[in-house]
Design a protein around this motif. Structure first.
Motif, PDB file in Angstrom:
ATOM      1  N   ASP A   1     -40.943 -10.586   3.110  1.00 29.76           N
ATOM      2  CA  ASP A   1     -41.443  -9.989   1.762  1.00 29.76           C
ATOM      3  C   ASP A   1     -42.945 -10.417   1.387  1.00 29.76           C
ATOM      4  O   ASP A   1     -43.377  -9.405   0.932  1.00 29.76           O
TER       5      ASP A   1
ATOM      6  N   LEU B   1     -44.327  -7.582   3.484  1.00 26.54           N
ATOM      7  CA  LEU B   1     -44.257  -6.333   2.658  1.00 26.54           C
ATOM      8  C   LEU B   1     -45.166  -6.075   1.195  1.00 26.54           C
ATOM      9  O   LEU B   1     -45.512  -5.147   0.907  1.00 26.54           O
ATOM     10  N   SER B   2     -45.472  -7.434   0.582  1.00 20.81           N
ATOM     11  CA  SER B   2     -46.239  -7.170  -0.596  1.00 20.81           C
ATOM     12  C   SER B   2     -47.423  -6.426  -0.621  1.00 20.81           C
ATOM     13  O   SER B   2     -48.009  -6.034  -1.748  1.00 20.81           O
TER      14      SER B   2
ATOM     15  N   THR C   1     -41.105  -9.994  -4.580  1.00 25.86           N
ATOM     16  CA  THR C   1     -40.980  -8.520  -4.082  1.00 25.86           C
ATOM     17  C   THR C   1     -39.493  -8.101  -4.296  1.00 25.86           C
ATOM     18  O   THR C   1     -39.086  -7.022  -3.953  1.00 25.86           O
TER      19      THR C   1
ATOM     20  N   PHE D   1     -38.953  -0.483  -1.010  1.00 25.07           N
ATOM     21  CA  PHE D   1     -40.078  -0.174   0.127  1.00 25.07           C
ATOM     22  C   PHE D   1     -39.309   0.881   1.034  1.00 25.07           C
ATOM     23  O   PHE D   1     -37.987   0.901   1.196  1.00 25.07           O
TER      24      PHE D   1
ATOM     25  N   GLU E   1     -42.521   1.700   5.762  1.00 30.17           N
ATOM     26  CA  GLU E   1     -43.150   0.652   5.226  1.00 30.17           C
ATOM     27  C   GLU E   1     -42.569  -0.661   5.829  1.00 30.17           C
ATOM     28  O   GLU E   1     -43.166  -1.680   6.495  1.00 30.17           O
ATOM     29  N   LYS E   2     -41.288  -0.620   5.951  1.00 31.80           N
ATOM     30  CA  LYS E   2     -40.691  -1.584   6.595  1.00 31.80           C
ATOM     31  C   LYS E   2     -40.752  -1.780   8.053  1.00 31.80           C
ATOM     32  O   LYS E   2     -41.049  -2.796   8.777  1.00 31.80           O
TER      33      LYS E   2
ATOM     34  N   ALA F   1     -44.300  -3.206   8.646  1.00 33.37           N
ATOM     35  CA  ALA F   1     -44.085  -4.621   8.278  1.00 33.37           C
ATOM     36  C   ALA F   1     -43.571  -5.311   9.678  1.00 33.37           C
ATOM     37  O   ALA F   1     -44.044  -6.370  10.062  1.00 33.37           O
ATOM     38  N   SER F   2     -42.574  -4.853  10.220  1.00 35.93           N
ATOM     39  CA  SER F   2     -41.859  -5.428  11.495  1.00 35.93           C
ATOM     40  C   SER F   2     -42.885  -5.369  12.724  1.00 35.93           C
ATOM     41  O   SER F   2     -42.942  -6.317  13.264  1.00 35.93           O
TER      42      SER F   2
ATOM     43  N   ARG G   1     -49.586  -9.493   7.019  1.00 35.85           N
ATOM     44  CA  ARG G   1     -49.672  -8.868   5.706  1.00 35.85           C
ATOM     45  C   ARG G   1     -51.001  -8.060   5.782  1.00 35.85           C
ATOM     46  O   ARG G   1     -50.844  -6.922   5.130  1.00 35.85           O
TER      47      ARG G   1
ATOM     48  N   VAL H   1     -50.749  -4.565   8.053  1.00 29.43           N
ATOM     49  CA  VAL H   1     -49.717  -3.590   7.603  1.00 29.43           C
ATOM     50  C   VAL H   1     -50.433  -1.980   7.460  1.00 29.43           C
ATOM     51  O   VAL H   1     -49.720  -1.014   7.572  1.00 29.43           O
TER      52      VAL H   1
END
Length: 261
Positions: A101, A104-105, A114, A119, A123-124, A127-128, A159, A162
């Motif tokens: 998270d 993701l933030s 978060t 999301f 977006e996920k 982030a992955s 972070r 992303v």
């Protein structure tokens, strides 16, 4: 394609009543990674904040400052084009925040929880991918407070990645890391540098300047005293003058190794 993302001419920057940068002129492009090197108090942090739009130069007729060709800029847009990693960001997340998270933030420009945010799948996925790029995928479900200092720093780098920024700015990335964590961090940064990203490394330590960085800028007392190809700028006599002590520089596989002379 190369683009000048940061260009300043004759810039004075004040931090309170201290002139942190003095009549500074500089141009940086997206096709060249660069290190900005200087002792504490040299003006590195002020230059970084100028570069990321957080501070502005003193208004003078001879002064100009452009980010991606613009003299007026939107900070939200800049956050998508310039990724920034600073040591103090670690303290902005609660210990029980899930590490994934934290990454993701970045999509909400937020620090802290978060849990109530939603999301998108895209977006996920981004982030992955960012976590995979810096080698922390297996730690994604851990609480942020349970991670080592080096692991936390790698999540902050993820972070910053992303948004697939054109430039990644790193402020003293190995601060407070032990020897092993520092080496692991630098190896991950080399992976990023070998990809399509441009890195601006702000540091006081010549040993952090990885082989992929071609250009070095030396700052002292708010002024640029040298700027050019790494092996032309990083020399024993120049570093001795910069740090006020006798130093000897040797090279090994593209790394500069500095020891007392």
């Amino acid at each position: 394609m190369s683009e000048t993302f940061f260009k300043i001419k004759h810039a004075n920057v004040w931090r309170g009543d201290v002139l942190a940068l003095r009549d500074l002129s500089l141009s940086l492009a997206t096709d060249q990674s660069v290190a900005i090197l200087g002792a504490n108090g040299a003006g590195k942090s002020s230059l970084l904040k100028l570069m990321t739009g957080e501070v502005r130069a003193e208004a003078r007729p001879q002064t100009s400052c452009e980010l991606f060709g613009e003299r007026q800029w939107n900070l939200e847009e800049l956050r998508h084009r310039i990724g920034l990693v600073m040591p103090e960001e670690v303290a902005r997340f609660l210990p029980d925040e899930i590490a994934a998270d934290v990454v993701l933030s970045a999509f909400r420009g937020a620090y802290g929880r978060t849990g109530d945010m939603r999301f998108k799948a895209a977006e996920k996925a981004r982030a992955s991918q960012a976590m995979e790029d810096v080698g922390v995928t297996e730690l994604a479900g851990r609480c942020f407070g349970q991670l080592s200092s080096g692991e936390k720093r790698r999540f902050l780098i993820a972070r910053s990645l992303v948004h697939s920024p054109e430039v990644l700015v790193l402020d003293e990335p190995s601060t407070a890391l032990d020897f092993a964590a520092r080496l692991a961090m630098l190896e991950r940064l080399r992976t990023v540098a070998q990809g399509s990203g441009t890195i601006v490394l702000v540091t006081h330590d010549p040993g952090e300047i990885m082989p992929e960085i071609e250009r070095v800028i030396l700052l002292r007392a708010g002024e640029i005293i040298a700027d050019g190809p790494k092996r032309q700028v990083l020399k024993s006599d120049v570093l001795s003058e910069l740090y006020g002590m006798k130093l000897r520089l040797t090279w090994s596989k593209g790394w500069g190794i500095v020891r007392p002379a």
